[in-house]
Design a protein around this motif. Structure first.
Motif, PDB file in Angstrom:
ATOM      1  N   GLN A   1     -11.894 -20.223  -0.188  1.00 49.32           N
ATOM      2  CA  GLN A   1     -10.658 -20.978  -0.305  1.00 49.32           C
ATOM      3  C   GLN A   1      -9.559 -20.190  -1.008  1.00 49.32           C
ATOM      4  O   GLN A   1      -8.399 -20.590  -0.962  1.00 49.32           O
ATOM      5  CB  GLN A   1     -10.921 -22.275  -1.079  1.00 49.32           C
ATOM      6  CG  GLN A   1     -11.994 -23.148  -0.449  1.00 49.32           C
ATOM      7  CD  GLN A   1     -11.607 -23.611   0.943  1.00 49.32           C
ATOM      8  OE1 GLN A   1     -10.434 -23.847   1.201  1.00 49.32           O
ATOM      9  NE2 GLN A   1     -12.583 -23.740   1.831  1.00 49.32           N
ATOM     10  N   ASP A   2      -9.905 -19.087  -1.675  1.00 49.64           N
ATOM     11  CA  ASP A   2      -8.937 -18.315  -2.451  1.00 49.64           C
ATOM     12  C   ASP A   2      -8.552 -17.078  -1.656  1.00 49.64           C
ATOM     13  O   ASP A   2      -9.094 -16.005  -1.849  1.00 49.64           O
ATOM     14  CB  ASP A   2      -9.555 -17.936  -3.803  1.00 49.64           C
ATOM     15  CG  ASP A   2      -8.518 -17.276  -4.700  1.00 49.64           C
ATOM     16  OD1 ASP A   2      -7.316 -17.439  -4.434  1.00 49.64           O
ATOM     17  OD2 ASP A   2      -8.936 -16.596  -5.657  1.00 49.64           O
ATOM     18  N   ILE A   3      -7.619 -17.220  -0.748  1.00 49.93           N
ATOM     19  CA  ILE A   3      -7.207 -16.127   0.129  1.00 49.93           C
ATOM     20  C   ILE A   3      -5.831 -15.634  -0.293  1.00 49.93           C
ATOM     21  O   ILE A   3      -4.873 -16.412  -0.338  1.00 49.93           O
ATOM     22  CB  ILE A   3      -7.158 -16.586   1.589  1.00 49.93           C
ATOM     23  CG1 ILE A   3      -8.497 -17.212   2.005  1.00 49.93           C
ATOM     24  CG2 ILE A   3      -6.814 -15.425   2.502  1.00 49.93           C
ATOM     25  CD1 ILE A   3      -9.650 -16.257   1.959  1.00 49.93           C
ATOM     26  N   PRO A   4      -5.693 -14.357  -0.617  1.00 49.97           N
ATOM     27  CA  PRO A   4      -4.364 -13.834  -0.978  1.00 49.97           C
ATOM     28  C   PRO A   4      -3.372 -13.981   0.173  1.00 49.97           C
ATOM     29  O   PRO A   4      -3.753 -13.978   1.341  1.00 49.97           O
ATOM     30  CB  PRO A   4      -4.649 -12.352  -1.284  1.00 49.97           C
ATOM     31  CG  PRO A   4      -6.115 -12.293  -1.589  1.00 49.97           C
ATOM     32  CD  PRO A   4      -6.747 -13.355  -0.753  1.00 49.97           C
ATOM     33  N   LYS A   5      -2.110 -14.102  -0.172  1.00 46.99           N
ATOM     34  CA  LYS A   5      -1.080 -14.311   0.838  1.00 46.99           C
ATOM     35  C   LYS A   5      -0.952 -13.127   1.779  1.00 46.99           C
ATOM     36  O   LYS A   5      -0.570 -13.287   2.941  1.00 46.99           O
ATOM     37  CB  LYS A   5       0.267 -14.574   0.163  1.00 46.99           C
ATOM     38  CG  LYS A   5       0.317 -15.887  -0.615  1.00 46.99           C
ATOM     39  CD  LYS A   5       1.682 -16.093  -1.226  1.00 46.99           C
ATOM     40  CE  LYS A   5       1.736 -17.415  -1.997  1.00 46.99           C
ATOM     41  NZ  LYS A   5       3.060 -17.626  -2.607  1.00 46.99           N
ATOM     42  N   ASN A   6      -1.223 -11.927   1.290  1.00 45.26           N
ATOM     43  CA  ASN A   6      -1.055 -10.731   2.110  1.00 45.26           C
ATOM     44  C   ASN A   6      -2.315 -10.343   2.864  1.00 45.26           C
ATOM     45  O   ASN A   6      -2.416  -9.228   3.365  1.00 45.26           O
ATOM     46  CB  ASN A   6      -0.621  -9.553   1.231  1.00 45.26           C
ATOM     47  CG  ASN A   6       0.771  -9.744   0.679  1.00 45.26           C
ATOM     48  OD1 ASN A   6       1.653 -10.232   1.380  1.00 45.26           O
ATOM     49  ND2 ASN A   6       0.967  -9.378  -0.573  1.00 45.26           N
ATOM     50  N   MET A   7      -3.275 -11.243   2.968  1.00 45.36           N
ATOM     51  CA  MET A   7      -4.513 -10.927   3.668  1.00 45.36           C
ATOM     52  C   MET A   7      -4.241 -10.717   5.155  1.00 45.36           C
ATOM     53  O   MET A   7      -3.294 -11.275   5.722  1.00 45.36           O
ATOM     54  CB  MET A   7      -5.519 -12.055   3.469  1.00 45.36           C
ATOM     55  CG  MET A   7      -6.930 -11.710   3.898  1.00 45.36           C
ATOM     56  SD  MET A   7      -8.086 -13.002   3.423  1.00 45.36           S
ATOM     57  CE  MET A   7      -9.614 -12.296   4.030  1.00 45.36           C
ATOM     58  N   ALA A   8      -5.053  -9.905   5.800  1.00 42.79           N
ATOM     59  CA  ALA A   8      -4.866  -9.599   7.210  1.00 42.79           C
ATOM     60  C   ALA A   8      -4.922 -10.870   8.051  1.00 42.79           C
ATOM     61  O   ALA A   8      -5.679 -11.793   7.748  1.00 42.79           O
ATOM     62  CB  ALA A   8      -5.946  -8.615   7.672  1.00 42.79           C
TER      63      ALA A   8
ATOM     64  N   GLU B   1       1.913   0.922  -7.690  1.00 41.51           N
ATOM     65  CA  GLU B   1       1.044  -0.196  -8.058  1.00 41.51           C
ATOM     66  C   GLU B   1       1.265  -1.392  -7.131  1.00 41.51           C
ATOM     67  O   GLU B   1       0.306  -2.061  -6.727  1.00 41.51           O
ATOM     68  CB  GLU B   1       1.317  -0.595  -9.519  1.00 41.51           C
ATOM     69  CG  GLU B   1       0.269  -1.517 -10.105  1.00 41.51           C
ATOM     70  CD  GLU B   1      -1.052  -0.820 -10.359  1.00 41.51           C
ATOM     71  OE1 GLU B   1      -2.061  -1.524 -10.533  1.00 41.51           O
ATOM     72  OE2 GLU B   1      -1.069   0.431 -10.369  1.00 41.51           O
ATOM     73  N   LYS B   2       2.513  -1.644  -6.769  1.00 46.47           N
ATOM     74  CA  LYS B   2       2.815  -2.764  -5.885  1.00 46.47           C
ATOM     75  C   LYS B   2       2.189  -2.562  -4.516  1.00 46.47           C
ATOM     76  O   LYS B   2       1.627  -3.503  -3.921  1.00 46.47           O
ATOM     77  CB  LYS B   2       4.330  -2.912  -5.757  1.00 46.47           C
ATOM     78  CG  LYS B   2       4.767  -4.083  -4.886  1.00 46.47           C
ATOM     79  CD  LYS B   2       6.276  -4.188  -4.837  1.00 46.47           C
ATOM     80  CE  LYS B   2       6.719  -5.356  -3.958  1.00 46.47           C
ATOM     81  NZ  LYS B   2       8.208  -5.455  -3.893  1.00 46.47           N
ATOM     82  N   ALA B   3       2.258  -1.337  -3.994  1.00 48.20           N
ATOM     83  CA  ALA B   3       1.676  -1.061  -2.685  1.00 48.20           C
ATOM     84  C   ALA B   3       0.156  -1.171  -2.714  1.00 48.20           C
ATOM     85  O   ALA B   3      -0.462  -1.653  -1.758  1.00 48.20           O
ATOM     86  CB  ALA B   3       2.096   0.331  -2.218  1.00 48.20           C
ATOM     87  N   LEU B   4      -0.467  -0.737  -3.809  1.00 55.27           N
ATOM     88  CA  LEU B   4      -1.924  -0.822  -3.919  1.00 55.27           C
ATOM     89  C   LEU B   4      -2.386  -2.277  -4.003  1.00 55.27           C
ATOM     90  O   LEU B   4      -3.430  -2.641  -3.461  1.00 55.27           O
ATOM     91  CB  LEU B   4      -2.402  -0.033  -5.139  1.00 55.27           C
ATOM     92  CG  LEU B   4      -2.167   1.478  -5.095  1.00 55.27           C
ATOM     93  CD1 LEU B   4      -2.685   2.135  -6.358  1.00 55.27           C
ATOM     94  CD2 LEU B   4      -2.826   2.099  -3.869  1.00 55.27           C
ATOM     95  N   VAL B   5      -1.609  -3.119  -4.700  1.00 50.33           N
ATOM     96  CA  VAL B   5      -1.948  -4.546  -4.767  1.00 50.33           C
ATOM     97  C   VAL B   5      -1.939  -5.157  -3.372  1.00 50.33           C
ATOM     98  O   VAL B   5      -2.829  -5.933  -2.998  1.00 50.33           O
ATOM     99  CB  VAL B   5      -0.972  -5.270  -5.699  1.00 50.33           C
ATOM    100  CG1 VAL B   5      -1.141  -6.787  -5.573  1.00 50.33           C
ATOM    101  CG2 VAL B   5      -1.186  -4.841  -7.144  1.00 50.33           C
ATOM    102  N   LYS B   6      -0.930  -4.815  -2.561  1.00 47.44           N
ATOM    103  CA  LYS B   6      -0.858  -5.328  -1.199  1.00 47.44           C
ATOM    104  C   LYS B   6      -2.005  -4.816  -0.337  1.00 47.44           C
ATOM    105  O   LYS B   6      -2.532  -5.546   0.517  1.00 47.44           O
ATOM    106  CB  LYS B   6       0.487  -4.949  -0.568  1.00 47.44           C
ATOM    107  CG  LYS B   6       1.666  -5.724  -1.118  1.00 47.44           C
ATOM    108  CD  LYS B   6       2.935  -5.400  -0.335  1.00 47.44           C
ATOM    109  CE  LYS B   6       4.107  -6.244  -0.820  1.00 47.44           C
ATOM    110  NZ  LYS B   6       5.345  -5.962  -0.048  1.00 47.44           N
ATOM    111  N   LEU B   7      -2.389  -3.554  -0.545  1.00 46.56           N
ATOM    112  CA  LEU B   7      -3.490  -2.993   0.220  1.00 46.56           C
ATOM    113  C   LEU B   7      -4.793  -3.723  -0.088  1.00 46.56           C
ATOM    114  O   LEU B   7      -5.560  -4.070   0.822  1.00 46.56           O
ATOM    115  CB  LEU B   7      -3.637  -1.496  -0.078  1.00 46.56           C
ATOM    116  CG  LEU B   7      -4.785  -0.774   0.636  1.00 46.56           C
ATOM    117  CD1 LEU B   7      -4.621  -0.866   2.150  1.00 46.56           C
ATOM    118  CD2 LEU B   7      -4.848   0.688   0.210  1.00 46.56           C
TER     119      LEU B   7
END
Length: 348
Positions: free
Chosen positions: A57-64, A330-336
């Motif tokens: 249920q805990d899916i990050p917003k930027n997930m594929a 750091e921002k790009a790595l969080v999104k990755l």
């Protein structure tokens, strides 16, 4: 002749990429059972669906996402290449059949393993890998390349003889690697170039390492790497990139992460930024979160790096570009991490 493309003998499909729907989205949940993306052999993807993972249920917003539905991207490793494609395995099996231990065999040994019918027979005699790859019917483009090189050295068509230099031999080695003739490339390095008094350079070894990476021969790659360091041949970012590619292809993610760190600490050389991203993608797709975090920690340490009087200008420039690269921020790595459904730990 070196740009005619890679033959099937020179490459292998090492993994499939699997997309697994997660969450309880109500959108269209149809997923193609098999989708291939164009690209190099090691980047071929097949996508499959598995509906057994709907409890997250805990899916990050930027997930594929695929067709408006969140998916978890994973990597499924395929069986290794056949023995005849991997020089170290062919040598090991041949040594075992002869009663040897199969370890630390020189790459000058061009005899083939008798493990497969691919080796071929002449009468009752097994044909060596070098003889088989030197046959004119092995690859027409390769045969044409060596015929043209020989005509230059003999002064055909009325022009004076042209002595091939290290760049010319590097091109022939590249053509061999692209057409799956690794043993012939080894012969150029070990026999032909010394015969003409030509010393191999960084590009020579990088071409061989790249060819070995495409068939996942980690053992032979490391032998060449040790040879480069022993001979004092300069390492460059593409040397590290080729070895990391080979390690990733065989699923040795932990070894690849360690190798990048050791190369930085011992040899003051770092790979291109794309290699850092590839390492993280392989680690996350194989659910090796610890290895992904370990490499992120290394990238964070690189941001704090400062040049010393002993560092070369080239290395300082490479480090400066790596530190300022927005795709390693750091921002790009969080999104990755979020793309793979993982959360990156905050920097300490």
């Amino acid at each position: 002749y070196a740009t005619t493309g890679r033959s099937g003998r020179a490459v292998h499909f090492f993994y499939n990429v699997v997309r697994t729907p997660v969450g309880d989205d109500d959108n269209d949940n149809g997923v193609d059972e098999s989708i291939s993306l164009d690209g190099d052999a090691e980047n071929n993807h097949n996508y499959e669906e598995d509906d057994n993972n709907n409890d997250n249920q805990d899916i990050p917003k930027n997930m594929a996402k695929f067709r408006q539905r969140r998916v978890r991207v994973k990597m499924k490793m395929r069986p290794p290449p056949p023995v005849y494609k991997i020089p170290s395995e062919a040598k090991r099996l041949r040594a075992a059949r002869r009663g040897g231990d199969g370890g630390n065999i020189s790459t000058t040994d061009s005899s083939s393993s008798t493990a497969t019918s691919k080796q071929g027979l002449v009468g009752n005699q097994h044909v060596s890998n070098l003889d088989r790859e030197s046959d004119k019917d092995w690859s027409l483009s390769l045969t044409a390349a060596f015929a043209f090189a020989e005509s230059l050295s003999q002064g055909a068509c009325g022009h004076p003889p042209v002595q091939l230099d290290v760049v010319s031999w590097n091109i022939l080695i590249k053509a061999c690697c692209y057409r799956g003739s690794l043993w012939r490339a080894f012969s150029i390095l070990r026999d032909t170039m010394p015969r003409y008094g030509i010393e191999p350079d960084t590009h020579t070894y990088n071409t061989l390492l790249s060819g070995l990476a495409r068939v996942g021969d980690k053992t032979t790659m490391m032998e060449f790497f040790v040879e480069m360091t022993n001979k004092g041949i300069p390492l460059d970012p593409y040397t590290i990139q080729s070895i990391v590619d080979g390690m990733c292809n065989v699923g040795d993610i932990a070894g690849a992460v360690t190798f990048v760190q050791d190369s930085f600490n011992q040899h003051r050389v770092v790979p291109p930024y794309t290699t850092h991203l590839k390492l993280l993608e392989f680690a996350l797709a194989n659910e090796l979160i610890h290895e992904a975090n370990r490499h992120v920690y290394f990238l964070r340490q690189m941001r704090n790096w400062e040049p010393s009087p002993y560092d070369t200008p080239e290395f300082c420039k490479t480090m400066d570009l790596t530190q300022k690269n927005p795709k390693l921020s750091e921002k790009a790595l969080v999104k990755l991490f979020a793309f793979f459904g993982e959360r990156l730990k905050q920097e300490d």
